[in-house]
Design a protein around this motif. Structure first.
Motif, PDB file in Angstrom:
ATOM      1  N   GLU A 253       3.471 -11.413   8.891  1.00  0.00           N
ATOM      2  CA  GLU A 253       4.368 -11.324   7.732  1.00  0.00           C
ATOM      3  C   GLU A 253       3.634 -11.488   6.408  1.00  0.00           C
ATOM      4  OE1 GLU A 253       7.565 -14.027   8.162  1.00  0.00           O
ATOM      5  OE2 GLU A 253       8.373 -13.099   9.989  1.00  0.00           O
ATOM      6  N   LYS A 254       2.637 -12.373   6.385  1.00  0.00           N
ATOM      7  CA  LYS A 254       1.895 -12.601   5.144  1.00  0.00           C
ATOM      8  C   LYS A 254       1.124 -11.357   4.737  1.00  0.00           C
ATOM      9  CE  LYS A 254      -1.540 -15.645   3.029  1.00  0.00           C
ATOM     10  NZ  LYS A 254      -2.458 -16.802   3.249  1.00  0.00           N
ATOM     11  N   THR A 255       0.405 -10.752   5.687  1.00  0.00           N
ATOM     12  CA  THR A 255      -0.373  -9.542   5.387  1.00  0.00           C
ATOM     13  C   THR A 255       0.540  -8.398   4.983  1.00  0.00           C
ATOM     14  OG1 THR A 255      -2.039 -10.235   7.002  1.00  0.00           O
ATOM     15  CG2 THR A 255      -2.097  -7.943   6.278  1.00  0.00           C
ATOM     16  N   LEU A 256       1.673  -8.252   5.697  1.00  0.00           N
ATOM     17  CA  LEU A 256       2.611  -7.187   5.375  1.00  0.00           C
ATOM     18  C   LEU A 256       3.223  -7.382   3.991  1.00  0.00           C
ATOM     19  CD1 LEU A 256       3.971  -4.638   6.481  1.00  0.00           C
ATOM     20  CD2 LEU A 256       5.784  -6.102   7.402  1.00  0.00           C
ATOM     21  N   GLY A 257       3.548  -8.638   3.630  1.00  0.00           N
ATOM     22  CA  GLY A 257       4.080  -8.922   2.299  1.00  0.00           C
ATOM     23  C   GLY A 257       3.069  -8.610   1.213  1.00  0.00           C
ATOM     24  N   ASN A 258       1.792  -8.958   1.449  1.00  0.00           N
ATOM     25  CA  ASN A 258       0.754  -8.638   0.460  1.00  0.00           C
ATOM     26  C   ASN A 258       0.607  -7.132   0.291  1.00  0.00           C
ATOM     27  OD1 ASN A 258       0.222 -11.358   0.104  1.00  0.00           O
ATOM     28  ND2 ASN A 258      -1.427 -11.402   1.614  1.00  0.00           N
ATOM     29  N   LEU A 259       0.711  -6.387   1.411  1.00  0.00           N
ATOM     30  CA  LEU A 259       0.606  -4.932   1.326  1.00  0.00           C
ATOM     31  C   LEU A 259       1.745  -4.349   0.506  1.00  0.00           C
ATOM     32  CD1 LEU A 259      -0.760  -2.300   2.237  1.00  0.00           C
ATOM     33  CD2 LEU A 259       0.657  -2.354   4.291  1.00  0.00           C
ATOM     34  N   LYS A 260       2.951  -4.833   0.708  1.00  0.00           N
ATOM     35  CA  LYS A 260       4.091  -4.351  -0.074  1.00  0.00           C
ATOM     36  C   LYS A 260       3.907  -4.635  -1.559  1.00  0.00           C
ATOM     37  CE  LYS A 260       7.613  -4.809   3.559  1.00  0.00           C
ATOM     38  NZ  LYS A 260       8.858  -5.511   3.944  1.00  0.00           N
ATOM     39  N   ASP A 261       3.438  -5.848  -1.895  1.00  0.00           N
ATOM     40  CA  ASP A 261       3.247  -6.204  -3.302  1.00  0.00           C
ATOM     41  C   ASP A 261       2.189  -5.334  -3.953  1.00  0.00           C
ATOM     42  OD1 ASP A 261       5.152  -8.155  -3.037  1.00  0.00           O
ATOM     43  OD2 ASP A 261       3.705  -9.768  -2.622  1.00  0.00           O
ATOM     44  N   ILE A 262       1.113  -5.060  -3.226  1.00  0.00           N
ATOM     45  CA  ILE A 262       0.030  -4.249  -3.789  1.00  0.00           C
ATOM     46  C   ILE A 262       0.512  -2.829  -4.069  1.00  0.00           C
ATOM     47  CG2 ILE A 262      -2.200  -3.204  -3.249  1.00  0.00           C
ATOM     48  CD1 ILE A 262      -2.870  -5.780  -1.704  1.00  0.00           C
ATOM     49  N   ILE A 263       1.279  -2.251  -3.109  1.00  0.00           N
ATOM     50  CA  ILE A 263       1.788  -0.887  -3.294  1.00  0.00           C
ATOM     51  C   ILE A 263       2.810  -0.850  -4.432  1.00  0.00           C
ATOM     52  CG2 ILE A 263       3.086   0.972  -2.194  1.00  0.00           C
ATOM     53  CD1 ILE A 263       1.829   0.157   0.452  1.00  0.00           C
ATOM     54  N   ARG A 264       3.687  -1.861  -4.492  1.00  0.00           N
ATOM     55  CA  ARG A 264       4.715  -1.887  -5.525  1.00  0.00           C
ATOM     56  C   ARG A 264       4.117  -2.077  -6.913  1.00  0.00           C
ATOM     57  NH1 ARG A 264       7.714  -5.034  -3.126  1.00  0.00           N
ATOM     58  NH2 ARG A 264       6.908  -7.005  -3.895  1.00  0.00           N
ATOM     59  N   ASN A 265       3.113  -2.937  -7.024  1.00  0.00           N
ATOM     60  CA  ASN A 265       2.491  -3.214  -8.323  1.00  0.00           C
ATOM     61  C   ASN A 265       1.357  -2.256  -8.661  1.00  0.00           C
ATOM     62  OD1 ASN A 265       4.199  -5.460  -8.603  1.00  0.00           O
ATOM     63  ND2 ASN A 265       2.749  -6.782  -7.498  1.00  0.00           N
ATOM     64  N   ARG A 266       1.073  -1.324  -7.744  1.00  0.00           N
ATOM     65  CA  ARG A 266       0.035  -0.324  -7.976  1.00  0.00           C
ATOM     66  C   ARG A 266      -1.285  -0.978  -8.360  1.00  0.00           C
ATOM     67  NH1 ARG A 266       0.167   3.177 -11.487  1.00  0.00           N
ATOM     68  NH2 ARG A 266      -0.335   4.989 -10.232  1.00  0.00           N
ATOM     69  N   ARG A 268      -5.320  -2.233  -7.311  1.00  0.00           N
ATOM     70  CA  ARG A 268      -6.478  -1.916  -6.460  1.00  0.00           C
ATOM     71  C   ARG A 268      -6.704  -3.074  -5.492  1.00  0.00           C
ATOM     72  NH1 ARG A 268      -9.962   2.180  -7.529  1.00  0.00           N
ATOM     73  NH2 ARG A 268      -9.543   3.402  -9.409  1.00  0.00           N
ATOM     74  N   SER A 269      -6.991  -2.734  -4.245  1.00  0.00           N
ATOM     75  CA  SER A 269      -7.156  -3.783  -3.245  1.00  0.00           C
ATOM     76  C   SER A 269      -8.187  -3.340  -2.215  1.00  0.00           C
ATOM     77  CB  SER A 269      -5.820  -4.074  -2.559  1.00  0.00           C
ATOM     78  OG  SER A 269      -5.988  -4.998  -1.506  1.00  0.00           O
ATOM     79  N   ASN A 270      -8.843  -4.345  -1.635  1.00  0.00           N
ATOM     80  CA  ASN A 270      -9.829  -4.113  -0.590  1.00  0.00           C
ATOM     81  C   ASN A 270      -9.763  -5.300   0.360  1.00  0.00           C
ATOM     82  OD1 ASN A 270     -11.977  -3.521   1.032  1.00  0.00           O
ATOM     83  ND2 ASN A 270     -13.521  -3.592  -0.578  1.00  0.00           N
ATOM     84  N   TYR A 283      -8.513   0.083   1.927  1.00  0.00           N
ATOM     85  CA  TYR A 283      -8.722   0.284   0.489  1.00  0.00           C
ATOM     86  C   TYR A 283      -7.450   0.906  -0.080  1.00  0.00           C
ATOM     87  CZ  TYR A 283     -13.589  -0.047   2.027  1.00  0.00           C
ATOM     88  OH  TYR A 283     -14.761  -0.443   2.607  1.00  0.00           O
ATOM     89  N   ILE A 284      -6.948   0.341  -1.154  1.00  0.00           N
ATOM     90  CA  ILE A 284      -5.750   0.858  -1.815  1.00  0.00           C
ATOM     91  C   ILE A 284      -6.073   1.050  -3.298  1.00  0.00           C
ATOM     92  CG2 ILE A 284      -3.327   0.427  -2.383  1.00  0.00           C
ATOM     93  CD1 ILE A 284      -3.122  -1.306   0.077  1.00  0.00           C
ATOM     94  N   ALA A 285      -5.712   2.225  -3.825  1.00  0.00           N
ATOM     95  CA  ALA A 285      -5.966   2.509  -5.241  1.00  0.00           C
ATOM     96  C   ALA A 285      -4.803   3.329  -5.792  1.00  0.00           C
ATOM     97  CB  ALA A 285      -7.278   3.273  -5.412  1.00  0.00           C
ATOM     98  N   VAL A 298      -3.022   5.895  -3.051  1.00  0.00           N
ATOM     99  CA  VAL A 298      -3.789   6.386  -1.912  1.00  0.00           C
ATOM    100  C   VAL A 298      -4.254   5.188  -1.093  1.00  0.00           C
ATOM    101  CG1 VAL A 298      -5.968   6.428  -3.201  1.00  0.00           C
ATOM    102  CG2 VAL A 298      -5.708   7.841  -1.170  1.00  0.00           C
ATOM    103  N   LEU A 299      -4.144   5.309   0.206  1.00  0.00           N
ATOM    104  CA  LEU A 299      -4.504   4.235   1.130  1.00  0.00           C
ATOM    105  C   LEU A 299      -5.548   4.783   2.101  1.00  0.00           C
ATOM    106  CD1 LEU A 299      -2.095   1.710   2.732  1.00  0.00           C
ATOM    107  CD2 LEU A 299      -3.676   2.921   4.204  1.00  0.00           C
ATOM    108  N   ILE A 300      -6.713   4.147   2.140  1.00  0.00           N
ATOM    109  CA  ILE A 300      -7.818   4.563   3.009  1.00  0.00           C
ATOM    110  C   ILE A 300      -8.102   3.442   3.996  1.00  0.00           C
ATOM    111  CG2 ILE A 300     -10.220   5.310   3.110  1.00  0.00           C
ATOM    112  CD1 ILE A 300      -9.925   6.305   0.252  1.00  0.00           C
ATOM    113  N   VAL A 301      -8.112   3.776   5.267  1.00  0.00           N
ATOM    114  CA  VAL A 301      -8.337   2.790   6.330  1.00  0.00           C
ATOM    115  C   VAL A 301      -9.619   3.162   7.068  1.00  0.00           C
ATOM    116  CG1 VAL A 301      -7.410   1.727   8.413  1.00  0.00           C
ATOM    117  CG2 VAL A 301      -5.865   2.415   6.573  1.00  0.00           C
ATOM    118  N   GLN A 302     -10.518   2.203   7.180  1.00  0.00           N
ATOM    119  CA  GLN A 302     -11.775   2.404   7.911  1.00  0.00           C
ATOM    120  C   GLN A 302     -11.784   1.509   9.143  1.00  0.00           C
ATOM    121  OE1 GLN A 302     -15.257   1.676   5.579  1.00  0.00           O
ATOM    122  NE2 GLN A 302     -16.664   2.490   7.105  1.00  0.00           N
TER     123      GLN A 302
END
Length: 552
Positions: A253-266, A268-270, A283-285, A298-302
Motif C-alpha cells: 500500500e505504501k509503494t502504491l500510494g507513493n506511485l499515485k502521488d508521483i503520477i498525480r503531482n507530475r 520526477r522519480s527513480n 523511472y517516472i518523468a 512516461v513510466l519506464i520500468v527496468q
C-alpha cells in the motif's frame, strides 16, 4: 504547401494545367458555337475569357496551342465573318502582351493576377465592343440604351474574369492545403510508427499515462512484463484502466500510494521496488506540450532481477575468494609446524625400540597425507596465470610413463598408450600438465580392480587436441557426474575432493575443456581438449610410420 514556393507548386501543375487547358478549350468551343449578336447591338462571345486564362496559366506550348485553337474556332463558328472580325474577336493583336505576362502571372498573388488579366482582357473587350461602331457614320449616334448595354457587357466580362481567377486560385489553394495536410498527416503517422518501432526494439519497458493516470500507450516489452504477472491482461484491457489499478496487486500500500502521488503531482522519480520474486527500477518523468501545458507522464520500468542475482553471486564469490585466500595463507603456515613435527618424529623413531616403528609410521603417513591435502588446496586456490611453452604432449606422457607403469604393476593392472603420431606442438605448462595426467590416471586406477586396463590416448579433433584417459572400472552414477568438479565432493572413502577441481583449474588456465563420459559397469572416460591453431598444427606435425602402441 507554401503559395510562394513556385517549385513546389509546379510539381502539381502538369496535372492541374492539363485539366485547366482542356476545360478552357471546351469553353472556347461552346462559347464560339453559341456566339451571337445581342439585340443587334453587341457581339456576345465570352470565349476570350477561357482563352486568356488558359494562356496565362499554361506553359508556352500549351498557350500557343490554345491560342491557335481559339483563332480556329473563331474562324469556323463565329457569327461575324471576315478577317477584321477574326482579328478583333480573337484578340490576336494582344497575344504578345498576353504571353509576356504569363511568366509574372504564375508568380503573382491573386490581386496581381486579376490585374494582369484585366490588362489584356479590358482592351480586347473594348475593341470587340467599339470597333464595330467605328464603321457607322458617327460613333456618337449610338443611343443611350445601346451604350449602357455595351458598358454592362464590358463590365460583366471583366468581373467574370476576376471571379474565374479567384475561383481557380481558391480551388488550387484548397488542393494545396489538402496535399499539405495529407503530407503532414503521413509524416506524423510515419514518425509515430517509427517511434513505436524504436520503443519496441529498445529493451526497456515503456508506458505513457495521461494526466488522469490512465495508460495511453505501451510497448511490447512492457506488455510482456505485465503479462508475466497478469497472464490474462491484453493490450485493450491495459489501455482501459489506470496504472495504479494494474499494479495494485503487486505492490504494498505504501509503494502504491507513493506511485499515485508521483503520477498525480507530475514529479520526477527513480525508485527500486520488489514485486513477487522480481526487482524493478521504475523511472517516472512528466511530459509537456510546447506551450507548457501538461502532457501526461512516461513510466519506464527496468527489470533488475538478473542483475541483482549476478550482484549477489559476485558478492558471494568475492567473499569466498577472500576466505580462500585466508585459508590458503593459514594452510601455508600450518605446513611449517607439520614439517617440524615430522622431523622430530623421525628423530624419536631412531631412538625408540623397534616395536614402536609401526606407530611412528602411521603418524608419519597421516602427516604426509595431511601435507598432500594442503598442497592440493594451495594449488586449487592459486589464481596465477600459467607460464606456458611450446612442447609436444607425447614427451610429457613419455616422461610420466615409468611412474604410471610402476603404479599399475603394484595394483596388478595394465596400461595402454595410443598416441597419435601427428600431434602439433601445444602451449603448455609442463609441471601442471604432469599433475593433471597423474591425477586422472591415478583416479582411473583407483576405480579399477586388478587386471583392469587403463588407456591413455591422444588424437586430433578439428582445431583441438584431445587427451583421453579411459578406465575399465565400475563407472560413475549419472547423479554424481555433475558434482565431480565441486571442491570437497568425493566418492572415495579416503578422498579429499580436491583432485578433480584441481584438474579443472589447470585445464581452464590452458583455455581447454574437460568432459566426462561414464557408463556404470563399463568404465569412465575423461576427455581433455586443448586448443591449437590450424596453421600452426600444419607446420608442427611430424608424421611417423605408425602409432606407438605399448601394453604393460
Amino acid at each position: 504547401m507554401d503559395q510562394g514556393n513556385v517549385t513546389r507548386r509546379n510539381r502539381h501543375f502538369p496535372e492541374d494545367q492539363g485539366f485547366l487547358i482542356i476545360i478552357s478549350a471546351m469553353s472556347i468551343t461552346f462559347c464560339t458555337i453559341l456566339s451571337t449578336t445581342l439585340f443587334d447591338v453587341v457581339y456576345l462571345n465570352l470565349a476570350i475569357l477561357p482563352a486568356c486564362i488558359g494562356i496565362l496559366y499554361g506553359n508556352l506550348r500549351s498557350g500557343l496551342c490554345l491560342a491557335a485553337f481559339f483563332v480556329l474556332c473563331t474562324a469556323l463558328y463565329s457569327s461575324q465573318l471576315g478577317v477584321s472580325s477574326l482579328i478583333i474577336n480573337s484578340g490576336v493583336l494582344l497575344y504578345p502582351l498576353l504571353f509576356g505576362l504569363a511568366g509574372p502571372f504564375k508568380n503573382g498573388k491573386i490581386i496581381e493576377k486579376i490585374g494582369m488579366l484585366w490588362i489584356v482582357l479590358f482592351p480586347s473587350m473594348l475593341f470587340i465592343v467599339l470597333v464595330p461602331k467605328m464603321y457607322s457614320r458617327n460613333i456618337y449616334d449610338t443611343n443611350p440604351e445601346n451604350a449602357v448595354l455595351a458598358a454592362v457587357y464590358l463590365f460583366v466580362t471583366v468581373i467574370l474574369g476576376a471571379l474565374f481567377v479567384y475561383t481557380i486560385e481558391t480551388a488550387w489553394d484548397r488542393l494545396q492545403v489538402k496535399e499539405q495536410m495529407k503530407g503532414i498527416s503521413e509524416k506524423f503517422k510515419w514518425q509515430s510508427e517509427k517511434l513505436q518501432q524504436i520503443t519496441d526494439v529498445v529493451e526497456l519497458n515503456i508506458m505513457s499515462l495521461n494526466d488522469s493516470g490512465y495508460v495511453t500507450e505501451l510497448n511490447e516489452f512492457m506488455l510482456k512484463l505485465i503479462r508475466r504477472h497478469h497472464p490474462n491482461f491484453s493490450r485493450e484491457i491495459i489501455l482501459s484502466q489506470p496504472a495504479s489499478q494494474i499494479f495494485k496487486n503487486n505492490m504494498d500500500e505504501k509503494t502504491l500510494g507513493n506511485l499515485k502521488d508521483i503520477i498525480r503531482n507530475r514529479q520526477r522519480s527513480n525508485a527500486k521496488i520488489k514485486v513477487d520474486d522480481s526487482t524493478y527500477q521504475i523511472y517516472i518523468a512528466p511530459l509537456e506540450h510546447e506551450a507548457g501545458a501538461p502532457g501526461g507522464t512516461v513510466l519506464i520500468v527496468q527489470d533488475l532481477t538478473e542483475e541483482e542475482k549476478l550482484r549477489s553471486e559476485l558478492d558471494n564469490v568475492e567473499r569466498l575468494t577472500l576466505v580462500g585466500q585466508m585459508a590458503a595463507g593459514i594452510t601455508h603456515e600450518i605446513r611449517n609446524p607439520m614439517a617440524v613435527v615430522r622431523g622430530f618424529l623421525q628423530l624419536m623413531r631412531e631412538k625408540s625400540p623397534d616395536e614402536l616403528n609401526s606407530y611412528y609410521q602411521i603418524v608419519m603417513d597421516e602427516l604426509d597425507r595431511a601435507n598432500s591435502i594442503i598442497n592440493d588446496f594451495l594449488s586449487l586456490a592459486q589464481s596465477r596465470i600459467s607460464e606456458t611453452e611450446r612442447v609436444q604432449l607425447h614427451h610429457v606422457i613419455e616422461e610420466l610413463s615409468p611412474l604410471i607403469w610402476a603404479d599399475a604393476n603394484l595394483r596388478g593392472q595394465s596400461v595402454e598408450l595410443k598416441l597419435n603420431p601427428s600431434l602439433p606442438l601445444l602451449q603448455l605448462n609442463v609441471r601442471e600438465i604432469k599433475q593433471l595426467i597423474l591425477n586422472l590416471v591415478r583416479n582411473g586406477m583407483e576405480a579399477m580392480e586388478p587386471k583392469g586396463v587403463l588407456t591413455v590416448e591422444t588424437r586430433i579433433n578439428g582445431d583441438k587436441v584431445d587427451l583421453l584417459i579411459r578406465d575399465t572400472g565400475g563407472g560413475i552414477p549419472q547423479d554424481q557426474i555433475d558434482n565431480l568438479f565441486v571442491p570437497f565432493f568425493t566418492t572415495k572413502n579416503q578422498g579429499t575432493g580436491l583432485g578433480l577441481p584441481l584438474c579443472l583449474s589447470i585445464v581452464e588456465r590452458h583455455k581447454g575443456l574437460i568432459t566426462v563420459n561414464s557408463e556404470e559397469g563399463a568404465g569412465t572416460v575423461f576427455t581433455v581438449s586443448f586448443p591449437v591453431e590450424l596453421d600452426e598444427a600444419m607446420q608442427d606435425r611430424h608424421p611417423e610410420d605408425e602409432a606407438q602402441r605399448m601394453e604393460v
